[in-house]
Design a protein around this motif. Structure first.
Motif, PDB file in Angstrom:
ATOM      1  N   ALA A   1       0.836  -1.208   0.000  1.00 30.53           N
ATOM      2  CA  ALA A   1       0.000   0.000   0.000  1.00 30.53           C
ATOM      3  C   ALA A   1       0.866   1.251   0.000  1.00 30.53           C
ATOM      4  CB  ALA A   1      -0.926  -0.005   1.215  1.00 30.53           C
ATOM      5  N   MET A   2       1.980   1.226   0.732  1.00 31.83           N
ATOM      6  CA  MET A   2       2.846   2.399   0.824  1.00 31.83           C
ATOM      7  C   MET A   2       3.570   2.681  -0.491  1.00 31.83           C
ATOM      8  SD  MET A   2       2.458   4.076   3.560  1.00 31.83           S
ATOM      9  CE  MET A   2       3.851   5.187   3.308  1.00 31.83           C
ATOM     10  N   ILE A   3       3.753   1.673  -1.319  1.00 30.45           N
ATOM     11  CA  ILE A   3       4.337   1.909  -2.643  1.00 30.45           C
ATOM     12  C   ILE A   3       3.445   2.866  -3.431  1.00 30.45           C
ATOM     13  CG2 ILE A   3       4.843   0.847  -4.882  1.00 30.45           C
ATOM     14  CD1 ILE A   3       5.733  -1.663  -3.336  1.00 30.45           C
ATOM     15  N   VAL A   4       2.152   2.580  -3.423  1.00 36.25           N
ATOM     16  CA  VAL A   4       1.190   3.413  -4.147  1.00 36.25           C
ATOM     17  C   VAL A   4       1.068   4.793  -3.497  1.00 36.25           C
ATOM     18  CG1 VAL A   4      -1.214   3.611  -4.898  1.00 36.25           C
ATOM     19  CG2 VAL A   4      -0.086   1.376  -4.895  1.00 36.25           C
TER      20      VAL A   4
ATOM     21  N   GLY B   1       5.349  11.791  -2.254  1.00 38.54           N
ATOM     22  CA  GLY B   1       6.252  12.568  -3.100  1.00 38.54           C
ATOM     23  C   GLY B   1       5.645  13.886  -3.546  1.00 38.54           C
ATOM     24  N   PRO B   2       4.452  13.860  -4.163  1.00 38.12           N
ATOM     25  CA  PRO B   2       3.836  15.112  -4.615  1.00 38.12           C
ATOM     26  C   PRO B   2       3.578  16.111  -3.482  1.00 38.12           C
ATOM     27  CG  PRO B   2       2.819  13.262  -5.722  1.00 38.12           C
ATOM     28  CD  PRO B   2       3.721  12.684  -4.669  1.00 38.12           C
TER      29      PRO B   2
ATOM     30  N   VAL C   1      10.606  11.750  -8.582  1.00 33.78           N
ATOM     31  CA  VAL C   1      11.834  11.154  -8.059  1.00 33.78           C
ATOM     32  C   VAL C   1      11.654  10.775  -6.587  1.00 33.78           C
ATOM     33  CG1 VAL C   1      14.265  11.590  -7.502  1.00 33.78           C
ATOM     34  CG2 VAL C   1      13.332  12.352  -9.690  1.00 33.78           C
ATOM     35  N   HIS C   2      11.098  11.678  -5.819  1.00 32.63           N
ATOM     36  CA  HIS C   2      10.857  11.449  -4.392  1.00 32.63           C
ATOM     37  C   HIS C   2       9.907  10.268  -4.188  1.00 32.63           C
ATOM     38  CE1 HIS C   2       9.942  13.568  -0.276  1.00 32.63           C
ATOM     39  NE2 HIS C   2       9.982  12.244  -0.153  1.00 32.63           N
TER      40      HIS C   2
ATOM     41  N   ALA D   1       9.016   4.536  -2.974  1.00 26.70           N
ATOM     42  CA  ALA D   1       8.345   3.315  -3.400  1.00 26.70           C
ATOM     43  C   ALA D   1       9.332   2.159  -3.519  1.00 26.70           C
ATOM     44  CB  ALA D   1       7.628   3.544  -4.732  1.00 26.70           C
ATOM     45  N   VAL D   2      10.520   2.446  -4.027  1.00 30.76           N
ATOM     46  CA  VAL D   2      11.544   1.399  -4.140  1.00 30.76           C
ATOM     47  C   VAL D   2      11.937   0.896  -2.749  1.00 30.76           C
ATOM     48  CG1 VAL D   2      13.951   0.936  -4.782  1.00 30.76           C
ATOM     49  CG2 VAL D   2      12.459   2.183  -6.355  1.00 30.76           C
ATOM     50  N   ILE D   3      12.095   1.819  -1.806  1.00 34.55           N
ATOM     51  CA  ILE D   3      12.435   1.420  -0.428  1.00 34.55           C
ATOM     52  C   ILE D   3      11.357   0.506   0.138  1.00 34.55           C
ATOM     53  CG2 ILE D   3      12.856   2.241   1.927  1.00 34.55           C
ATOM     54  CD1 ILE D   3      15.071   2.934  -0.104  1.00 34.55           C
ATOM     55  N   PHE D   4      10.092   0.883  -0.060  1.00 31.88           N
ATOM     56  CA  PHE D   4       9.001   0.048   0.445  1.00 31.88           C
ATOM     57  C   PHE D   4       8.913  -1.263  -0.324  1.00 31.88           C
ATOM     58  CE2 PHE D   4       7.314   4.196   2.051  1.00 31.88           C
ATOM     59  CZ  PHE D   4       7.289   3.840   3.390  1.00 31.88           C
ATOM     60  N   GLY D   5       9.238  -1.231  -1.614  1.00 33.93           N
ATOM     61  CA  GLY D   5       9.246  -2.457  -2.405  1.00 33.93           C
ATOM     62  C   GLY D   5      10.291  -3.438  -1.885  1.00 33.93           C
TER      63      GLY D   5
END
Length: 246
Positions: free
Chosen positions: A139-142, A149-150, A226-227, A232-236
């Motif tokens: 869920a945190m990826i999304v 980020g935004p 980018v943010h 998302a990569v970290i959570f992935g």
């Protein structure tokens, strides 16, 4: 000349105070909104107080609240023209890709350097909240891409950095906005005092990259992507670790 320098100093101080107050106002409004909406959801029996659903709801509300404060500020001050925002060009998409890779590489490199000299970093509550629950990380990826980020980039780069740039210039504005960005993460870091401040220093250095990307592209969508993708990569990776893949 002395009078002009003094006037400039006052103006710089005013914009810095304005920037800090905007961030504090966003944090205060977000805290009130999270307490109210989480409490309503718990009282209505939708979530348990400590459930993953309640934690995710709080995160969504927090960053929506940031967006509301940005909208309120721009509307109240009629500064819409100062917000540089648009669909990324092909070149800017390239910068998004390079920036994301660079940000992840910088984080890994800086972490290795800190470990080498015997300085450990703390853990972010946004990560520790999902330990033992892989679905939280999914869920945190999304949420990272669509909201975190935004919202943070609109606030810190689109509003604060832009406002500071008017009196401080480009690089001082990047650095000041990034220091504010780093320090407000302090309550979210788990660890002793040294670990907390080491993590804040790391976040601040990474924030400089985001500030530079906004300054270079004049499009807040670029650092927002980018943010968001970086998070998302970290959570992935946390998700893969939680399911035993990595």
């Amino acid at each position: 000349m002395a009078e002009s320098d003094g006037s400039q100093t006052v103006t710089r101080a005013q914009t810095l105070i304005e920037g800090i107050l905007i961030v504090l106002g966003a944090l205060f409004f977000a805290s009130i909104a999270v307490i109210a909406i989480q409490g309503t959801a718990v009282d209505a029996g939708i979530f348990d107080a400590e459930s993953t659903g309640s934690q995710l709801l709080g995160t969504v509300v927090q960053f929506l609240a940031f967006g509301i404060v940005v909208f309120w500020y721009l509307r109240t001050t009629d500064r819409w023209e100062t917000l540089k925002l648009g669909v990324p060009t092909a070149r800017q998409w390239g910068i998004v890709i390079a920036g994301t890779i660079g940000l992840l590489g910088a984080q890994i490199g800086l972490t290795v350097v800190l470990d080498t000299i015997g300085i450990s970093t703390g853990a972010n509550r946004a990560v520790t909240a999902g330990l033992g629950n892989p679905d939280y990380f999914l869920a945190m990826i999304v949420i990272s891409i669509l909201l975190v980020g935004p919202a943070e980039e609109l606030l810190f780069r689109g509003v604060v950095q832009t406002r500071l740039r008017e009196t401080w210039g480009a690089w001082p504005a990047i650095l000041l906005a990034t220091v504010i960005f780093g320090v407000i993460h302090l309550p979210a870091i788990v660890g002793d005092t040294g670990q907390q401040w080491a993590t804040i220093a790391l976040i601040t250095l990474l924030g400089v990259v985001l500030g530079y990307l906004y300054e270079r592209t004049q499009n807040v969508v670029v650092p927002a992507l980018v943010h968001g993708v970086h998070n998302a990569v970290i959570f992935g990776l946390q998700y893969l670790s939680a399911i035993g893949v990595a």
